[in-house]
Design an enzyme around this catalytic site. Sequence first.
Site, PDB file in Angstrom:
ATOM      1  CB  SER A   1     -58.395 -61.822  47.481  1.00 26.34           C
ATOM      2  OG  SER A   1     -57.262 -61.014  47.257  1.00 26.34           O
TER       3      SER A   1
ATOM      4  CE  LYS B   1     -58.832 -58.664  43.949  1.00 24.99           C
ATOM      5  NZ  LYS B   1     -59.209 -59.593  45.036  1.00 24.99           N
TER       6      LYS B   1
END
Length: 339
Positions: free
Chosen positions: A76, A147
């Site tokens: 990701s 993230k």
Amino acid sequence: MDDQLDPATLASARTPESTSPPARSAPEPDESAPAAKKKKKRSFGRELLTIVVAAAVLTLLVKAFVVQVYRIPSASMENTLQIGDRVLVNKVVYHFRGIARGDIVVFSGQDSWGPDAPPPSSDPVVRFFDDVLSGIGLQNDQTYYIKRVIGLPGDHVACCTDGKVTVNGVPLSEGSYLFPGNPPSTLKFREVVPPGYLWVMGDHRSDSDDSRYHPGDPGGGAIPENQVVGRAFLIIWPPSQLRDLPIPSTFQQAALHAGAAGAAVLGVSGTAVTAGGAALSAVAAVPVAGAAGAAGVIGAPLLLLRRRRSGLSHLLLPVLAVLARRGGPGADPAIRRWR
């Protein structure tokens, strides 16, 4: 009487050899050598045990309160972070400055994306030991994510204007960190980040389950600031990937810092941010020099434990290398991402 000895003659007949106690025989050299060798061996074992225990304790303390190693299990954040990379996460930097746009953060899914940790045990003894083990990093039931911070509390985040993500109407030039060939987002969104929350997205936008895909969760997809563990500032493994993780220049645009949240970030957006950790820059520099975890942090104190044998330092180095590679006892957790 003829056979009676004269007293003077009797006294003179008592020689020094007859009056002194018998001399003790000197111990044989071979009798004392094994004892000395055994004592030396015991002393060496105690010193080695002290070093190993001290290394483990100090590594646990560093891991619990200063820096921790996390392993990247998903794609990701490619190409910034690859599957299998180990990153150092600074746990104290946000005690000295606020979270900044562009920071790569590790956070818990508790109270947002989930799954939430199970409720504590009703048994007070079990609960006590669970708290202790969790506090030193040997046990954790939470799921962690990694993230990049795009929006701060109060920011207006949207996509897409001229094919770009915008923050407070300012378009971001994300080409330096987005996965090659990925658009900024194939999903349109327009959100105001709630107070106390952060809007986060992965760099591999087509393979990242991030704030865009959690509109029904608390915060509307944004994650709570108080669940942020720290800032990922350095890739330490594999050696070919060794590098820092600076904030991209697009997040330094003056127009982004017009709001209240932006003003706070602007105050730390100079040397502190670009150095990768501001008030902990000295701590961050130590693992860089050692190129591995907390070894640089704990190495100096442990060397002071060496008393008589300089050879112990050679035994210490492998111990530190193993602890650093794993991030310490109970460390090296995977950052799990749920699709």
